[in-house]
Design a protein around this motif. Structure first.
Motif, short mmCIF file in Angstrom:
data_model
loop_
_atom_site.label_atom_id
_atom_site.label_comp_id
_atom_site.label_asym_id
_atom_site.label_seq_id
_atom_site.Cartn_x
_atom_site.Cartn_y
_atom_site.Cartn_z
N CYS A 10 -13.97 -0.01 -16.45
CA CYS A 10 -14.42 0.50 -17.23
C CYS A 10 -15.85 1.55 -18.10
CB CYS A 10 -14.14 -0.48 -18.90
SG CYS A 10 -12.76 -1.31 -19.27
N HIS A 36 -6.48 3.83 -14.53
CA HIS A 36 -6.88 3.14 -15.84
C HIS A 36 -6.53 3.19 -16.93
CE1 HIS A 36 -10.30 0.40 -16.47
NE2 HIS A 36 -10.38 0.96 -17.68
N CYS A 40 -5.99 0.19 -19.68
CA CYS A 40 -6.92 -0.42 -20.03
C CYS A 40 -6.33 0.56 -21.86
CB CYS A 40 -7.72 0.53 -19.97
SG CYS A 40 -9.17 -0.61 -20.86
N CYS A 43 -10.01 2.07 -23.10
CA CYS A 43 -10.44 3.07 -22.44
C CYS A 43 -9.52 4.55 -23.35
CB CYS A 43 -10.44 3.04 -21.33
SG CYS A 43 -12.09 1.85 -20.73
#
Ligand SMILES: [Zn+2]
Length: 62
Positions: A10, A36, A40, A43
């Motif tokens: 992160c 990512h 996630c 994020c």
């Protein structure tokens, strides 16, 4: 091996997001960030906030 190359934390994702405010990311950076953000929630929320900020800044510049 490819997975290990592309997986970022992160923290790294946040660095990429703020870099993206100033200049375009490298294709690898964009790819890592994309992977990512898909995985996630936190994020991707940050990404949306950066996106709103970018739009606001662009409007101010007009
Ligand atoms: Zn994250």
């Amino acid at each position: 091996m490819i997975k290990r190359l592309t997986r970022i934390t992160c923290r790294q994702a946040h660095v990429l997001l703020s870099e993206r405010m100033d200049r375009p990311l490298s294709p690898l950076g964009r790819y890592r960030l994309y992977l990512h953000l898909k995985a996630c929630d936190l994020c991707s929320r940050v990404d949306r906030q950066f996106d709103l900020m970018r739009r606001a800044v662009r409007r101010l510049g007009e």
